[in-house]
Design a protein around this motif. Structure first.
Motif, PDB file in Angstrom:
ATOM      1  N   MET A 283       0.827  -1.208   0.000  1.00 53.19           N
ATOM      2  CA  MET A 283       0.000   0.000   0.000  1.00 53.19           C
ATOM      3  C   MET A 283       0.862   1.259   0.000  1.00 53.19           C
ATOM      4  O   MET A 283       0.527   2.244  -0.662  1.00 53.19           O
ATOM      5  CB  MET A 283      -0.968  -0.024   1.175  1.00 53.19           C
ATOM      6  CG  MET A 283      -2.008  -1.124   1.022  1.00 53.19           C
ATOM      7  SD  MET A 283      -3.285  -1.099   2.272  1.00 53.19           S
ATOM      8  CE  MET A 283      -4.193   0.364   1.786  1.00 53.19           C
TER       9      MET A 283
ATOM     10  N   ALA B 147       0.790   4.039  -2.952  1.00 54.49           N
ATOM     11  CA  ALA B 147       0.429   5.406  -2.604  1.00 54.49           C
ATOM     12  C   ALA B 147       1.527   6.415  -2.922  1.00 54.49           C
ATOM     13  O   ALA B 147       1.239   7.558  -3.275  1.00 54.49           O
ATOM     14  CB  ALA B 147       0.073   5.488  -1.124  1.00 54.49           C
TER      15      ALA B 147
ATOM     16  N   LEU C 222      -7.513   2.391  -2.104  1.00 52.12           N
ATOM     17  CA  LEU C 222      -6.260   3.071  -2.407  1.00 52.12           C
ATOM     18  C   LEU C 222      -6.083   3.244  -3.915  1.00 52.12           C
ATOM     19  O   LEU C 222      -5.694   4.319  -4.376  1.00 52.12           O
ATOM     20  CB  LEU C 222      -5.077   2.286  -1.823  1.00 52.12           C
ATOM     21  CG  LEU C 222      -3.686   2.839  -2.142  1.00 52.12           C
ATOM     22  CD1 LEU C 222      -3.529   4.261  -1.621  1.00 52.12           C
ATOM     23  CD2 LEU C 222      -2.626   1.923  -1.563  1.00 52.12           C
TER      24      LEU C 222
ATOM     25  N   ARG D  91      -5.715   6.769  -5.667  1.00 52.76           N
ATOM     26  CA  ARG D  91      -4.415   7.044  -6.314  1.00 52.76           C
ATOM     27  C   ARG D  91      -4.556   7.306  -7.806  1.00 52.76           C
ATOM     28  O   ARG D  91      -3.932   8.182  -8.365  1.00 52.76           O
ATOM     29  CB  ARG D  91      -3.486   5.841  -6.069  1.00 52.76           C
ATOM     30  CG  ARG D  91      -2.218   5.793  -6.877  1.00 52.76           C
ATOM     31  CD  ARG D  91      -1.206   6.829  -6.399  1.00 52.76           C
ATOM     32  NE  ARG D  91       0.101   6.606  -6.976  1.00 52.76           N
ATOM     33  CZ  ARG D  91       0.458   6.967  -8.204  1.00 52.76           C
ATOM     34  NH1 ARG D  91      -0.389   7.548  -9.002  1.00 52.76           N
ATOM     35  NH2 ARG D  91       1.675   6.742  -8.639  1.00 52.76           N
TER      36      ARG D  91
END
Length: 91
Positions: free
Chosen positions: A36, A40, A83, A87
């Motif tokens: 993650m 990110a 995410l 993103r």
């Protein structure tokens, strides 16, 4: 009053199994956190590469915890999907 048998939860083998399970779970949590973090923070990571990382993380998780796909899909998949949406601005 002693019954002459030991509770299964207190046997050395069972305690070792619990410790091994905790270690594997911690490794899984660290791996997911790292995946993650890369998704990110890496500005050059394509959506295809990020998707591959998420898929690889799932494969690794299932290698550590066979037959736990539902648990992965309930716990980690939504976090990874959220995410990815944030993103890459996926609707």
């Amino acid at each position: 009053m002693a019954t002459g048998h030991t509770e299964p939860s207190s046997t050395p083998e069972h305690l070792q199994e619990l410790e091994d399970e905790r270690k594997k779970l911690r490794r899984l949590q660290i791996m997911i956190d790292m995946v993650m973090s890369v998704i990110a923070q890496d500005p050059n990571l394509s959506i295809e590469e990020a998707s591959q990382m998420a898929n690889d993380a799932k494969r690794a998780a299932l290698a550590m915890f066979p037959d736990k796909e539902l648990a992965f899909d309930l716990i980690y998949k939504p976090r990874l999907q959220r995410l990815m949406r944030e993103r890459y601005r996926i609707i």
